[in-house]
Scaffold this motif. Structure first.
Motif, PDB file in Angstrom:
ATOM      1  N   ILE A 241      50.180  41.202  39.772  1.00  0.00           N
ATOM      2  CA  ILE A 241      49.214  40.783  39.062  1.00  0.00           C
ATOM      3  C   ILE A 241      49.449  40.026  37.664  1.00  0.00           C
ATOM      4  O   ILE A 241      49.015  39.026  37.610  1.00  0.00           O
ATOM      5  CB  ILE A 241      47.969  41.736  38.905  1.00  0.00           C
ATOM      6  CG1 ILE A 241      47.329  42.208  40.238  1.00  0.00           C
ATOM      7  CG2 ILE A 241      46.766  41.408  37.846  1.00  0.00           C
ATOM      8  CD1 ILE A 241      46.400  43.076  40.129  1.00  0.00           C
ATOM      9  N   TYR A 256      36.189  34.824  47.304  1.00  0.00           N
ATOM     10  CA  TYR A 256      35.269  35.899  47.055  1.00  0.00           C
ATOM     11  C   TYR A 256      36.099  36.893  47.994  1.00  0.00           C
ATOM     12  O   TYR A 256      36.343  38.086  47.497  1.00  0.00           O
ATOM     13  CB  TYR A 256      33.949  35.625  47.837  1.00  0.00           C
ATOM     14  CG  TYR A 256      32.861  36.704  47.885  1.00  0.00           C
ATOM     15  CD1 TYR A 256      31.990  36.508  46.668  1.00  0.00           C
ATOM     16  CD2 TYR A 256      32.890  37.474  48.707  1.00  0.00           C
ATOM     17  CE1 TYR A 256      31.246  37.961  46.816  1.00  0.00           C
ATOM     18  CE2 TYR A 256      32.167  38.721  48.594  1.00  0.00           C
ATOM     19  CZ  TYR A 256      31.259  38.885  47.710  1.00  0.00           C
ATOM     20  OH  TYR A 256      30.276  39.795  47.633  1.00  0.00           O
ATOM     21  N   LEU A 259      39.179  38.233  46.035  1.00  0.00           N
ATOM     22  CA  LEU A 259      38.750  39.192  45.140  1.00  0.00           C
ATOM     23  C   LEU A 259      38.551  40.284  45.559  1.00  0.00           C
ATOM     24  O   LEU A 259      38.894  41.486  44.963  1.00  0.00           O
ATOM     25  CB  LEU A 259      37.602  38.463  44.064  1.00  0.00           C
ATOM     26  CG  LEU A 259      38.137  37.383  43.337  1.00  0.00           C
ATOM     27  CD1 LEU A 259      36.700  36.960  42.500  1.00  0.00           C
ATOM     28  CD2 LEU A 259      39.185  37.377  42.173  1.00  0.00           C
ATOM     29  N   ARG A 260      37.677  40.494  46.575  1.00  0.00           N
ATOM     30  CA  ARG A 260      37.234  41.719  47.167  1.00  0.00           C
ATOM     31  C   ARG A 260      38.583  42.576  47.668  1.00  0.00           C
ATOM     32  O   ARG A 260      38.347  43.611  47.560  1.00  0.00           O
ATOM     33  CB  ARG A 260      36.274  41.309  48.199  1.00  0.00           C
ATOM     34  CG  ARG A 260      35.494  42.418  48.906  1.00  0.00           C
ATOM     35  CD  ARG A 260      34.519  42.060  49.676  1.00  0.00           C
ATOM     36  NE  ARG A 260      34.887  41.529  51.031  1.00  0.00           N
ATOM     37  CZ  ARG A 260      35.029  42.603  52.275  1.00  0.00           C
ATOM     38  NH1 ARG A 260      35.044  43.728  51.930  1.00  0.00           N
ATOM     39  NH2 ARG A 260      35.432  42.305  53.229  1.00  0.00           N
ATOM     40  N   LEU A 261      39.584  41.801  48.196  1.00  0.00           N
ATOM     41  CA  LEU A 261      40.686  42.566  48.698  1.00  0.00           C
ATOM     42  C   LEU A 261      41.900  42.748  47.790  1.00  0.00           C
ATOM     43  O   LEU A 261      43.033  42.899  48.051  1.00  0.00           O
ATOM     44  CB  LEU A 261      41.182  41.656  49.939  1.00  0.00           C
ATOM     45  CG  LEU A 261      40.749  41.912  51.316  1.00  0.00           C
ATOM     46  CD1 LEU A 261      39.365  42.066  51.279  1.00  0.00           C
ATOM     47  CD2 LEU A 261      41.396  41.293  52.274  1.00  0.00           C
ATOM     48  N   HIS A 262      41.532  42.818  46.669  1.00  0.00           N
ATOM     49  CA  HIS A 262      42.587  43.126  45.459  1.00  0.00           C
ATOM     50  C   HIS A 262      43.413  44.179  45.903  1.00  0.00           C
ATOM     51  O   HIS A 262      44.682  44.024  45.676  1.00  0.00           O
ATOM     52  CB  HIS A 262      41.727  43.383  44.269  1.00  0.00           C
ATOM     53  CG  HIS A 262      42.259  42.597  43.118  1.00  0.00           C
ATOM     54  ND1 HIS A 262      42.315  41.171  43.084  1.00  0.00           N
ATOM     55  CD2 HIS A 262      43.056  42.915  41.846  1.00  0.00           C
ATOM     56  CE1 HIS A 262      42.804  40.777  41.710  1.00  0.00           C
ATOM     57  NE2 HIS A 262      43.102  41.960  40.929  1.00  0.00           N
ATOM     58  N   LYS A 263      42.904  45.431  45.932  1.00  0.00           N
ATOM     59  CA  LYS A 263      43.544  46.467  46.221  1.00  0.00           C
ATOM     60  C   LYS A 263      44.515  46.244  47.552  1.00  0.00           C
ATOM     61  O   LYS A 263      45.765  46.904  47.447  1.00  0.00           O
ATOM     62  CB  LYS A 263      42.629  47.738  46.441  1.00  0.00           C
ATOM     63  CG  LYS A 263      43.309  48.861  46.847  1.00  0.00           C
ATOM     64  CD  LYS A 263      42.122  49.956  47.023  1.00  0.00           C
ATOM     65  CE  LYS A 263      42.584  51.109  47.708  1.00  0.00           C
ATOM     66  NZ  LYS A 263      41.826  52.344  47.975  1.00  0.00           N
TER      67      LYS A 263
END
Lengths: 281, 267
Positions: A241, A256, A259-263
Motif C-alpha cells: 500500500i 469500485y 477498493l472493495r478487494l483491498h484485503k
C-alpha cells in the motif's frame, strides 16, 4: 568476477559497477564519433550560457558508459550474445568532471525455447557518485545458458506470466485472507508486470483458472514496472500500500471492485512474496 | 498508576472532552485525522513524571467531544481556535504544544497565530502545506457508497503507514484502534489538512519549535517538511529512522523522548 550464464541472473539480483569519470576529452570524442556537434556539447561558453558547469555530455554517451562499465565487471564477456532492447529516461545532466556508476537489477530471466540461451531483463540506474541519478531505464540481452538441457529459469519470479500465475493460484488456495477477501467476488483480477500480464479468474473465494485472457476480461488490473515487482517481492515487509501510494503500482478497470478487494490484494501480495522467496535460492 | 482527570468543557454550547494529568508546565497534545485523544494515552500516563501537566483533548466530532454545530470541520483554523479556548478554560494561558499529522499542522498554526501563548512546539509529520493530496478526490470519497471496504483501507493503510521498526503486533494494534474512526470525519479532516496553507505565516512563529518526521512516512513529502524547517528561524528537524506517520503510537518510550525534546526546546 567470474563469468555469468543465464542461470546466474536470478530476478532481484543486483550488480554495482565501478566508477568512471567523464572527461572533457570523452565528450569531444563522442561529438566527433556521433557527429552531434551541438555547441551545448562542444562550446564551454555556450554551455555556461545555458547554466551548465561545462560542456554537457551527450545523453547516449551516458548509456554507452553503462555498457563500458558492464564490460569492466568482467561478468558477461563471452556469455552475452546480443543486446535486445533499451528504453531510457534522462533525469539529470552529465558534465565533464562528473564521476558515475551504475546499479543494475535483474528484473526477468527466461530461457528460450531452444534452451541454449535466454533473455535477461535489467533495470539500470546511472548515478553520479553524489547519488544524483543521471538516467535510468530497462534493457534486455540474450545470454548463453550453462546447461542447454536445464529447466525453465525462476518461474516463481516470472511475474505476470501464465506459468507463474499457475504457481500463484496454488498458493492462493491456501491463503485464508484471500479467500475471505474474495468471498463475495465474481470476476477476474489482472496482474501486469511490465509487458507481461495475466488474469486470475475468481469466484467466491477460489481461483477457478489462470491465463492470458478470460471471456469477460479483467474486472481490474494491477500494474507496475518489472522493477517494482522484484523490489516488493524482496522487500523486508509487504508494504504494497505504501508503494502504491508512492506510485510504484497502479490500477485500471473497475476501481469500485478494486477498493472493495483491498484485503484480498494485500493477501495476494503475501502469496506472491512467499512464492518469490521459494525462487530465491 | 497515573491519576487522569476527564473534563466536559462547554464551548459554544457543545461538550468538549479533555483529559488532564500531572502538574507543571502545560503540554497540549493534538491527535491525528479522524482519531482521538486515545492516541496519546501512553503519553498521558507517563509524561507527568517529567514534571508536566498533560492536556489531551478530543477535537470536535472526535472521541467523546460533541460534533460541531456546522457538521464535520473542513478548516484547521476552527480546530486551532477551539484549542485556544480549551487552553483558556483550563487556565493554561501559556503552554507547550505537540501534535501529529493534522495535529502537527495545527501545532504550526498555533505557534504562528498565538506566539504570546505557545512556549514550545513539537510538530510531527507536518509541513506548512500539503501538495500530495487532492481536495476533489477526497470530496468524492465523502460519499461513502463510492468508498467500499473503507475499514479495510484504514486498517491496511495504517499498517503501511507505521515505520519498519514497529513490531507487527503493535502495528496491528495501532491499525485496529484507527479503525474506530468515522470516515466522514476523517476525510473532512484530510480536506482541512490539504487546504490549509501556512507558508506565508511561518515568520510569525516566536517560540522554539521542532519538526519531527518519520523516515518511513509516505503521508508526508519530506522535501516539504525540510522547506518548512528552513522557513522557521532556529527550527530543528529530526528525521526518525524506522518510524512512520504516528511517532507517539509507534515509539515505545515516546513520553521520555518527548520530555527530552521539550527540555531541549525550553533550555
Amino acid at each position: 568476477m567470474t563469468l555469468l550464464y543465464l542461470e546466474d541472473f536470478r530476478p532481484g539480483r543486483r550488480f554495482t559497477s565501478g566508477v568512471r569519470e567523464i572527461a572533457a576529452d570523452d565528450i569531444a570524442a563522442f561529438a566527433r564519433l556521433s557527429g552531434d556537434a551541438n555547441p551545448v556539447h562542444t562550446d564551454p561558453a555556450f554551455a555556461a550560457g545555458h547554466g551548465f558547469a561545462g560542456p554537457l555530455a551527450h545523453g547516449p554517451l551516458g548509456i554507452a558508459v553503462v555498457f563500458g562499465l558492464l564490460h569492466d565487471l568482467g561478468i558477461v564477456d563471452g556469455t552475452a550474445i546480443a543486446l535486445l532492447d533499451l528504453s531510457w529516461r534522462f533525469r539529470n545532466p552529465l558534465v565533464a568532471g562528473d564521476s558515475v556508476r551504475f546499479e543494475m537489477t535483474v528484473t526477468r530471466c527466461r530461457r528460450s525455447s531452444r534452451g541454449d540461451a535466454g533473455v535477461v531483463n535489467r533495470h539500470v540506474t546511472l548515478a553520479r557518485t553524489d547519488g544524483t541519478v543521471v538516467g535510468e531505464g530497462d534493457t534486455a540481452f540474450l545470454v548463453s545458458a550453462r546447461d542447454p538441457q536445464g529447466p525453465p529459469t525462476y518461474v516463481e519470479r516470472d511475474f505476470g506470466t501464465p506459468a507463474w500465475a499457475g504457481l500463484l493460484a496454488g498458493r492462493l488456495a491456501d491463503n485464508a485472507e484471500f479467500g475471505e477477501g474474495t468471498a463475495t467476488f465474481d470476476g477476474s483480477i489482472g496482474l501486469a508486470a511490465g509487458r507481461e500480464s495475466v488474469q486470475l479468474r475468481v469466484y467466491k473465494g477460489r481461483v477457478l483458472e489462470t491465463g492470458r485472457w478470460t471471456p469477460s476480461g479483467p474486472t481490474f488490473t494491477l500494474h507496475g514496472e518489472e522493477l517494482a515487482w522484484v523490489e516488493l517481492a524482496d522487500a523486508p515487509r509487504n508494504d504494497f500500500i505504501a508503494r502504491s501510494m508512492r506510485g510504484a503500482f497502479g490500477v485500471t478497470g473497475n476501481t469500485y471492485e478494486h477498493l472493495r478487494l483491498h484485503k484480498a490484494i494485500v493477501a495476494t501480495w503475501d502469496s506472491i512474496r512467499a512464492l518469490a522467496a521459494e525462487g530465491a535460492a | 498508576m497515573t491519576r487522569v482527570e476527564g473534563r466536559y468543557l462547554e464551548i459554544d454550547g457543545r461538550i468538549g472532552f479533555v483529559e488532564t494529568a500531572g502538574d507543571g508546565d502545560p503540554v497540549l497534545c493534538v491527535h491525528t485525522a479522524g482519531q482521538s485523544g486515545v492516541q496519546w494515552r501512553r503519553t498521558l500516563a507517563a509524561l507527568p513524571a517529567y514534571g508536566y501537566r498533560v492536556i489531551v483533548p478530543d477535537l470536535p466530532g472526535h472521541g467523546r467531544s460533541d460534533e460541531p454545530a456546522g457538521g464535520p470541520v473542513t478548516d484547521l483554523g476552527a480546530y486551532r481556535d477551539w484549542l485556544l479556548r480549551v487552553a483558556t478554560e483550563l487556565g493554561a494561558d501559556r503552554f507547550h504544544v505537540v501534535g501529529c499529522s493534522i495535529g502537527g499542522k495545527i501545532t504550526l498554526d498555533l505557534a504562528a497565530s498565538a506566539p504570546d501563548r505557545v512556549t514550545a512546539a513539537v510538530a510531527m509529520a507536518a509541513d506548512a502545506r500539503n501538495s500530495r493530496w487532492s481536495v476533489r478526490s477526497l470530496e468524492r470519497s465523502l460519499e461513502d457508497v463510492s468508498s467500499p471496504s473503507r475499514m479495510d483501507r484504514t486498517y491496511y493503510g495504517t499498517l503501511a503507514a507505521v515505520g519498519a521498526d514497529v513490531p507487527p503486533a503493535r502495528a496491528a494494534e495501532i491499525a485496529r484502534m484507527h479503525r474506530r474512526e468515522d470516515p466522514i470525519v476523517s476525510t473532512s479532516d484530510l480536506i482541512a489538512w490539504t487546504r490549509h496553507d501556512l507558508r506565508d505565516r511561518l515568520g510569525a512563529i516566536a517560540s522554539p519549535l521542532r519538526l519531527v518526521a518519520g523516515a518511513d512516512d509516505f503521508w508526508i513529502d519530506l522535501s516539504g517538511v525540510e522547506e518548512t524547517a528552513r522557513a522557521i528561524p532556529g527550527c530543528r528537524l529530526d528525521v526518525l529512522p524506522g518510524v512512520g506517520h504516528y511517532p507517539m503510537e509507534e515509539i515505545d518510550d515516546f513520553p521520555a523522548v518527548l520530555a527530552g525534546w521539550l527540555a531541549e526546546l525550553t533550555a
